[in-house]
Design a protein around this motif. Structure first.
Motif, PDB file in Angstrom:
ATOM      1  N   GLU A   1       0.829  -1.209   0.000  1.00 34.55           N
ATOM      2  CA  GLU A   1       0.000   0.000   0.000  1.00 34.55           C
ATOM      3  C   GLU A   1       0.861   1.255   0.000  1.00 34.55           C
ATOM      4  O   GLU A   1       0.610   2.208  -0.757  1.00 34.55           O
ATOM      5  N   ALA A   2       1.906   1.281   0.842  1.00 33.70           N
ATOM      6  CA  ALA A   2       2.784   2.451   0.910  1.00 33.70           C
ATOM      7  C   ALA A   2       3.578   2.619  -0.375  1.00 33.70           C
ATOM      8  O   ALA A   2       3.738   3.734  -0.887  1.00 33.70           O
TER       9      ALA A   2
ATOM     10  N   ARG B   1       1.234   3.894  -3.079  1.00 37.87           N
ATOM     11  CA  ARG B   1       0.854   5.290  -2.867  1.00 37.87           C
ATOM     12  C   ARG B   1       1.981   6.236  -3.261  1.00 37.87           C
ATOM     13  O   ARG B   1       1.758   7.295  -3.859  1.00 37.87           O
ATOM     14  N   HIS B   2       3.211   5.870  -2.925  1.00 36.79           N
ATOM     15  CA  HIS B   2       4.369   6.720  -3.240  1.00 36.79           C
ATOM     16  C   HIS B   2       4.971   6.411  -4.604  1.00 36.79           C
ATOM     17  O   HIS B   2       5.766   7.203  -5.120  1.00 36.79           O
ATOM     18  N   GLN B   3       4.626   5.254  -5.153  1.00 39.66           N
ATOM     19  CA  GLN B   3       5.275   4.749  -6.363  1.00 39.66           C
ATOM     20  C   GLN B   3       6.791   4.717  -6.185  1.00 39.66           C
ATOM     21  O   GLN B   3       7.558   5.080  -7.079  1.00 39.66           O
TER      22      GLN B   3
ATOM     23  N   ARG C   1      -3.828  -2.077  -9.848  1.00 38.32           N
ATOM     24  CA  ARG C   1      -4.326  -0.711  -9.640  1.00 38.32           C
ATOM     25  C   ARG C   1      -5.598  -0.693  -8.787  1.00 38.32           C
ATOM     26  O   ARG C   1      -5.714   0.052  -7.821  1.00 38.32           O
TER      27      ARG C   1
ATOM     28  N   ALA D   1      -4.857  -1.736  -5.227  1.00 38.81           N
ATOM     29  CA  ALA D   1      -4.238  -0.669  -4.443  1.00 38.81           C
ATOM     30  C   ALA D   1      -5.278   0.341  -3.973  1.00 38.81           C
ATOM     31  O   ALA D   1      -5.247   0.791  -2.813  1.00 38.81           O
ATOM     32  N   GLU D   2      -6.222   0.696  -4.832  1.00 39.62           N
ATOM     33  CA  GLU D   2      -7.254   1.663  -4.449  1.00 39.62           C
ATOM     34  C   GLU D   2      -8.057   1.167  -3.251  1.00 39.62           C
ATOM     35  O   GLU D   2      -8.377   1.927  -2.338  1.00 39.62           O
TER      36      GLU D   2
ATOM     37  N   PHE E   1      -5.900   1.539  -0.164  1.00 40.50           N
ATOM     38  CA  PHE E   1      -5.767   2.928   0.286  1.00 40.50           C
ATOM     39  C   PHE E   1      -6.909   3.274   1.250  1.00 40.50           C
ATOM     40  O   PHE E   1      -6.700   3.821   2.336  1.00 40.50           O
TER      41      PHE E   1
END
Length: 299
Positions: free
Chosen positions: A15-16, A19-21, A67, A70-71, A74
């Motif tokens: 997740e982190a 979020r940061h890619q 994708r 990940a959403e 988040f």
């Protein structure tokens, strides 16, 4: 068929990173190594049987399959964070770690802490004195007393008091002058200011209806402790906050050259990582400290 959930560590690392890619930024946020983040993500990929990132030279790109995954994470982690913050915010006891520069702490924080502990006996303020700016997110520091303009990315800030600055110098530097000195006399001396407050001296002279010599000697310092040290050493004039220099004036190490003051471009704030549920102990400290500074200002 019962699906086995992946370990929370793997989900948190992904997740982190998503979020940061970036594995590096995810590692900084979670206070682990970059290799640990990479290992957890690979383990999650093995668990799911799907590739989650396209690993490019300086960038991570989510795969199409990852994708939507990940959403969902988040939102889930945001809800968990909010729940933890909500229950934690109900505490009004325990230790509170505050980062504060030694220069400021020794003058205006430590001498007042006994008063706070009398008002809030179940809260113990633990000053972490360091001249360097501490990164609050991901550390064990709860908040900081910080000098600036009130705008820091990712941080909420509470103004403690608008700094009011006036000229001070060592007595030996101005022994040939009568006090108070005129603005024109002050302008002939080396004038110190700290980075970010370049406009303070021009506004002070304007407040005094004075037009100083354009050739005046202005000396920039990286912080106000060094600017005040210049004044204490007898080598120049600092435009300094009246409360911060009150003890030095009282013991004769500095003298006020002129009664006029102006609000500075920078002041002191209590700061903490942005959150919907700030620690009530921090809010209590900030409100108490605001009141203490106001009483000192009136004295």
């Amino acid at each position: 068929m019962v699906f086995r959930m992946p370990p929370l560590k793997q989900l948190h690392a992904f997740e982190a990173a998503a979020r940061h890619q970036s594995f590096k930024k995810a590692a900084e946020e979670l206070n682990v190594t970059q290799a640990a983040i990479s290992h957890q993500v690979r383990a999650l990929e093995d668990h799911l049987g799907k590739k989650l990132f396209h690993r490019k030279t300086r960038q991570l790109v989510l795969t199409d399959a990852a994708r939507e995954f990940a959403e969902g994470l988040f939102g889930a982690f945001a809800q968990m964070q909010a729940s933890v913050e909500r229950i934690s915010s109900q505490q009004m006891a325990g230790s509170l770690k505050l980062s504060v520069a030694p220069f400021y702490a020794n003058r205006l924080v430590l001498p007042l802490l006994r008063n706070f502990h009398e008002v809030y006996p179940d809260i113990r303020i633990m000053p972490e004195m360091d001249a360097d700016v501490v990164i609050l997110k991901g550390s064990d520091i709860d908040g900081a007393v910080r000098y600036g303009d009130g705008s820091w990315s990712g941080l909420a800030s509470i103004l403690l008091r608008q700094d009011q600055v006036g000229p001070v110098a060592a007595p030996e530097l101005v022994q040939e002058y009568d006090l108070p000195m005129s603005p024109e006399e002050i302008a002939k001396l080396p004038l110190a200011y700290n980075l970010g407050t370049q406009g303070d001296w021009p506004r002070w002279f304007a407040q005094c209806n004075a037009l100083p010599d354009a050739r005046q000697q202005l000396i920039e310092y990286s912080d106000r402790a060094k600017a005040i040290d210049l004044a204490l050493s007898g080598n120049g004039v600092a435009l300094a906050d009246t409360l911060l220099t009150e003890a030095d004036v009282r013991n004769g190490h500095l003298v006020r050259l002129h009664p006029e003051t102006v609000p500075s471009e920078k002041s002191m704030y209590v700061v903490y990582a942005e959150t919907a549920y700030p620690d009530p102990r921090l809010i209590a400290f900030a409100e108490w400290y605001q009141n203490e500074l106001e009483q000192l200002n009136r004295a």
